[in-house]
Write a protein that holds these residues in place. Structure first.
Motif, PDB file in Angstrom:
ATOM      1  N   CYS A 251      -1.470   4.975  -7.168  1.00 26.12           N
ATOM      2  CA  CYS A 251      -2.865   4.557  -7.316  1.00 26.12           C
ATOM      3  C   CYS A 251      -3.071   3.275  -6.524  1.00 26.12           C
ATOM      4  N   VAL A 252      -4.317   2.832  -6.441  1.00 20.96           N
ATOM      5  CA  VAL A 252      -4.688   1.617  -5.715  1.00 20.96           C
ATOM      6  C   VAL A 252      -5.393   0.689  -6.692  1.00 20.96           C
ATOM      7  N   GLY A 253      -5.049  -0.602  -6.637  1.00 25.66           N
ATOM      8  CA  GLY A 253      -5.672  -1.582  -7.513  1.00 25.66           C
ATOM      9  C   GLY A 253      -5.789  -2.926  -6.839  1.00 25.66           C
ATOM     10  N   THR A 254      -6.523  -3.826  -7.481  1.00 26.17           N
ATOM     11  CA  THR A 254      -6.697  -5.173  -6.955  1.00 26.17           C
ATOM     12  C   THR A 254      -5.594  -6.111  -7.433  1.00 26.17           C
ATOM     13  N   LEU A 255      -4.719  -5.623  -8.312  1.00 23.54           N
ATOM     14  CA  LEU A 255      -3.549  -6.361  -8.756  1.00 23.54           C
ATOM     15  C   LEU A 255      -2.361  -5.410  -8.785  1.00 23.54           C
ATOM     16  N   PRO A 256      -1.127  -5.926  -8.696  1.00 21.79           N
ATOM     17  CA  PRO A 256       0.030  -5.037  -8.789  1.00 21.79           C
ATOM     18  C   PRO A 256       0.032  -4.276 -10.117  1.00 21.79           C
ATOM     19  N   LYS A 257       0.397  -2.988 -10.034  1.00 23.89           N
ATOM     20  CA  LYS A 257       0.505  -2.079 -11.197  1.00 23.89           C
ATOM     21  C   LYS A 257      -0.824  -1.885 -11.918  1.00 23.89           C
ATOM     22  N   MET A 258      -1.929  -2.093 -11.195  1.00 23.66           N
ATOM     23  CA  MET A 258      -3.256  -1.831 -11.739  1.00 23.66           C
ATOM     24  C   MET A 258      -3.895  -0.716 -10.928  1.00 23.66           C
ATOM     25  N   CYS A 259      -4.685   0.137 -11.614  1.00 20.40           N
ATOM     26  CA  CYS A 259      -5.300   1.284 -10.954  1.00 20.40           C
ATOM     27  C   CYS A 259      -6.822   1.219 -11.095  1.00 20.40           C
ATOM     28  N   ASP A 260      -7.425   0.091 -10.716  1.00 23.04           N
ATOM     29  CA  ASP A 260      -8.863  -0.077 -10.886  1.00 23.04           C
ATOM     30  C   ASP A 260      -9.664   0.335  -9.656  1.00 23.04           C
ATOM     31  N   VAL A 261      -9.007   0.761  -8.588  1.00 21.23           N
ATOM     32  CA  VAL A 261      -9.711   1.229  -7.396  1.00 21.23           C
ATOM     33  C   VAL A 261      -9.636   2.749  -7.290  1.00 21.23           C
ATOM     34  N   SER A 262      -8.462   3.324  -7.510  1.00 18.26           N
ATOM     35  CA  SER A 262      -8.293   4.779  -7.556  1.00 18.26           C
ATOM     36  C   SER A 262      -7.338   5.122  -8.685  1.00 18.26           C
ATOM     37  N   ALA A 263      -7.585   6.255  -9.329  1.00 15.82           N
ATOM     38  CA  ALA A 263      -6.750   6.693 -10.449  1.00 15.82           C
ATOM     39  C   ALA A 263      -5.393   7.186  -9.936  1.00 15.82           C
ATOM     40  N   MET A 264      -4.439   7.280 -10.863  1.00 18.94           N
ATOM     41  CA  MET A 264      -3.108   7.770 -10.517  1.00 18.94           C
ATOM     42  C   MET A 264      -3.214   9.205 -10.003  1.00 18.94           C
ATOM     43  N   THR A 265      -2.656   9.435  -8.831  1.00 18.48           N
ATOM     44  CA  THR A 265      -2.738  10.729  -8.155  1.00 18.48           C
ATOM     45  C   THR A 265      -1.341  11.235  -7.849  1.00 18.48           C
ATOM     46  N   ALA A 266      -1.093  12.512  -8.167  1.00 18.55           N
ATOM     47  CA  ALA A 266       0.203  13.110  -7.862  1.00 18.55           C
ATOM     48  C   ALA A 266       0.321  13.325  -6.358  1.00 18.55           C
ATOM     49  N   PHE A 267       1.467  12.974  -5.800  1.00 18.52           N
ATOM     50  CA  PHE A 267       1.697  13.100  -4.366  1.00 18.52           C
ATOM     51  C   PHE A 267       2.319  14.463  -4.070  1.00 18.52           C
ATOM     52  N   THR A 268       1.718  15.149  -3.142  1.00 20.59           N
ATOM     53  CA  THR A 268       2.294  16.415  -2.686  1.00 20.59           C
ATOM     54  C   THR A 268       3.093  16.220  -1.407  1.00 20.59           C
ATOM     55  N   GLU A 269       2.956  15.047  -0.820  1.00 20.57           N
ATOM     56  CA  GLU A 269       3.701  14.744   0.399  1.00 20.57           C
ATOM     57  C   GLU A 269       4.752  13.687   0.095  1.00 20.57           C
ATOM     58  N   SER A 270       5.763  13.648   0.910  1.00 15.64           N
ATOM     59  CA  SER A 270       6.814  12.644   0.741  1.00 15.64           C
ATOM     60  C   SER A 270       7.486  12.432   2.089  1.00 15.64           C
ATOM     61  N   PRO A 271       7.820  11.194   2.456  1.00 16.01           N
ATOM     62  CA  PRO A 271       7.695   9.967   1.658  1.00 16.01           C
ATOM     63  C   PRO A 271       6.503   9.091   2.073  1.00 16.01           C
ATOM     64  N   SER A 272       5.326   9.686   2.242  1.00 16.33           N
ATOM     65  CA  SER A 272       4.151   8.896   2.606  1.00 16.33           C
ATOM     66  C   SER A 272       2.926   9.582   2.038  1.00 16.33           C
ATOM     67  N   PHE A 273       1.851   8.790   1.912  1.00 21.53           N
ATOM     68  CA  PHE A 273       0.618   9.345   1.357  1.00 21.53           C
ATOM     69  C   PHE A 273      -0.544   8.485   1.841  1.00 21.53           C
ATOM     70  N   SER A 274      -1.702   9.113   2.003  1.00 17.75           N
ATOM     71  CA  SER A 274      -2.904   8.403   2.444  1.00 17.75           C
ATOM     72  C   SER A 274      -3.993   8.548   1.381  1.00 17.75           C
ATOM     73  N   PHE A 275      -4.513   7.417   0.930  1.00 18.25           N
ATOM     74  CA  PHE A 275      -5.655   7.402   0.020  1.00 18.25           C
ATOM     75  C   PHE A 275      -6.925   7.359   0.871  1.00 18.25           C
ATOM     76  N   LYS A 276      -7.821   8.306   0.649  1.00 23.18           N
ATOM     77  CA  LYS A 276      -9.035   8.383   1.453  1.00 23.18           C
ATOM     78  C   LYS A 276     -10.254   8.359   0.539  1.00 23.18           C
ATOM     79  N   GLY A 277     -11.404   8.086   1.137  1.00 27.76           N
ATOM     80  CA  GLY A 277     -12.635   8.051   0.377  1.00 27.76           C
ATOM     81  C   GLY A 277     -12.766   6.846  -0.526  1.00 27.76           C
ATOM     82  N   LEU A 278     -12.109   5.748  -0.174  1.00 29.35           N
ATOM     83  CA  LEU A 278     -12.172   4.539  -0.988  1.00 29.35           C
ATOM     84  C   LEU A 278     -13.356   3.666  -0.556  1.00 29.35           C
TER      85      LEU A 278
END
Length: 515
Positions: A251-278
């Protein structure tokens, strides 16, 4: 079958046994009466008793006086069908220091026996083995409630001789027994005791694939800044488990271990991932938190953060000055001038005599310290008006707040200005310009001086002179403007007999003359 009689053996002649479909029948219809030869026990071999049907045992006692009595016992049911396991599976999980085995309500059934079955369980390291615990009645706890029929059982880990071993397999065997003593056993799915968490790796903020080529000249993959306001990319390494595959989400947040920008999302790719639509706010820090999960649990690690920048926004509050950041010269005690005429140390000089060196320094507000990492400086030469052209390419100055440009070939009479470009790694903001400095390397040019006696008694003189000017500046008015002030003194062919005094009462007669 066996029985006892309350009448003494000396009074009894015989006992006869029969099986009947009705109670107290004097003529059993299933098995007619058979003599026991005066015995109190009897075995019927292969009686023709229908399976699953009720029947009664009729005992007829005959005394020596030929008096008969009937005793009806039953009903009985012949059950030759074992219970069945018709469920899908038996699951095993560890909950609060209890191993819990679960199955569905109708997983064990016996269609030919309407009575409840008796359940027991055993535990072993392999299917259908009981080397950890032999069969015993079911145990119920807070995580396993008693129901009819039973659907679970619990094994307290504290009751084991040895604690559960990491990455060892365990199996529950459930036995269901009906009233006829017939039973069925079913072994659970494998429970592997994996409580070891994945190793904590590192999470790296990386550029989106479109910008990947821009990072080819860097020796590290991690980036700290981005201009993308809708996307973030992340990669990771080092998350490992010796026995299990690791699943990732983030997830993405404004603080470490916080998810206030995007919710926790399961990754189907490894070892990288792109958050879009933020929707990312410029100059805000964002952190990607990665969760690595196995059956034993999960660990969370956050990136060191990435700041979103707006390169179209000017950095306000930055001051760029020409000259040396110095202090005023000491007081002049003795001089042949009426005042100290030495050039004072100014915050920003407008003129200088050197044609080979130019000093520039600047101040940056503290608010920019977190992301202004590098500075570049270059010189521009004024062509006309406010039109400037590059005189020298950009020079890297790092995090210094001053720079001395040397080995220059500055032209007398020309104006030059410093241009500062501030960058966050390879992302640069619009340039900031200095006010400029004009090169005045030669003394001013002089003109005619006319001296007239106004009052011979009072010894007053009127002096008219042409305005002095810089000989290297093409624009005549501008060339005159660079002369700050004038001084006067009296002398003759021998020398000067007075100190130099500033002209503070001069009158401008026209564009070129002062009186």
């Amino acid at each position: 079958m066996s029985w006892r009689s309350d009448i003494g053996d000396a009074l009894m002649h015989d006992y006869e046994i029969g099986l009947s479909s009705t109670a107290s029948s004097s003529a059993p219809d299933i098995v007619p009466f058979r003599s026991t030869k005066h015995h109190f026990r009897f075995r019927l071999n292969h009686p023709d008793v229908p399976d699953g049907k009720e029947f009664f045992v009729i005992i007829k006692s005959i005394s020596k006086a030929a008096v008969e009595g009937l005793q009806s016992i039953g009903p009985f049911i012949v059950d030759t069908t074992k219970p069945q396991f018709s469920g899908v599976k038996i699951d095993v999980n560890l909950k609060d220091e209890f191993l819990i085995a679960n199955w569905t309500t109708n997983a064990f059934e016996d269609p030919n026996d309407p009575y409840p079955m008796h359940f027991q369980y055993a535990v072993g390291h392999r299917p259908n083995t009981y080397d950890i615990q032999h069969f015993r009645d079911l145990l119920f706890t807070g995580k396993c409630k008693r129901t009819i029929p039973a659907t679970c059982t619990a094994l307290p880990v504290s009751s084991l001789k040895w604690s559960l071993h990491g990455h060892h397999n365990y199996y529950f065997t459930i036995k269901a027994t009906n009233l006829a003593g017939l039973s069925v056993m079913k072994t659970s799915v494998t429970y592997t005791h994996d409580v070891q968490l994945p190793a904590k790796g590192i999470v790296i903020d990386v550029p989106m694939m479109l910008n990947q080529s821009a990072q080819a000249n860097k020796d590290i993959e991690d980036i700290d800044f981005s201009t993308d306001k809708t996307s973030l990319a992340v990669s990771w390494t080092g998350f490992a488990h010796p026995h299990e595959s690791v699943n990732f989400s983030g997830c993405v947040g404004t603080l470490p271990k916080m998810c206030d920008v995007s919710a926790m999302t399961a990754f189907t790719e490894s070892p990288s991932f792109s958050f879009k639509g933020l929707t990312l706010i410029p100059f805000q820090m964002y952190y990607v938190t990665l969760e690595a999960r196995t059956r034993g649990g999960s660990v969370k690690v956050s990136s060191d953060g990435i700041r979103v920048l707006d390169i179209n926004q000017n950095l306000t509050g930055i001051n760029v000055w020409d000259g040396i950041n110095c202090t005023d010269a000491p007081d002049l005690n003795n001089s042949h001038h009426s005042q100290d005429t030495r050039p004072k140390c100014k915050e920003d000089i407008a003129f200088q005599t050197s044609t080979s060196t130019l000093n520039v320094y600047w101040t940056i507000p503290a608010v920019y310290n977190d992301y202004v990492r590098d500075a570049f400086v270059r010189l521009e030469e004024r062509l006309v008006g406010d039109v400037w052209m590059a005189f020298q390419p950009y020079t890297y100055v790092g995090r210094h707040r001053h720079e001395t440009l040397t080995e220059l070939d500055l032209k007398p009479g020309k104006s030059y200005r410093a241009v500062l470009k501030f960058c966050s790694e390879d992302i640069c903001f619009p340039p900031v310009y200095g006010t400029g400095v004009t090169i005045t390397s030669r003394p001013p040019s002089t003109g005619d001086i006319i001296v007239q006696m106004e009052d011979s008694i009072k010894h007053q003189l009127i002096v008219t002179f042409e305005k002095m000017f810089d000989p290297d500046i093409d624009d005549h008015a501008e060339a005159q403007s660079v002369v700050y002030f004038y001084e006067w003194a009296l002398g003759d062919t021998v020398g000067i007999h007075t100190v130099w005094n500033e002209i503070d009462n001069g009158i401008t007669l026209d564009a070129d003359h002062v009186c």
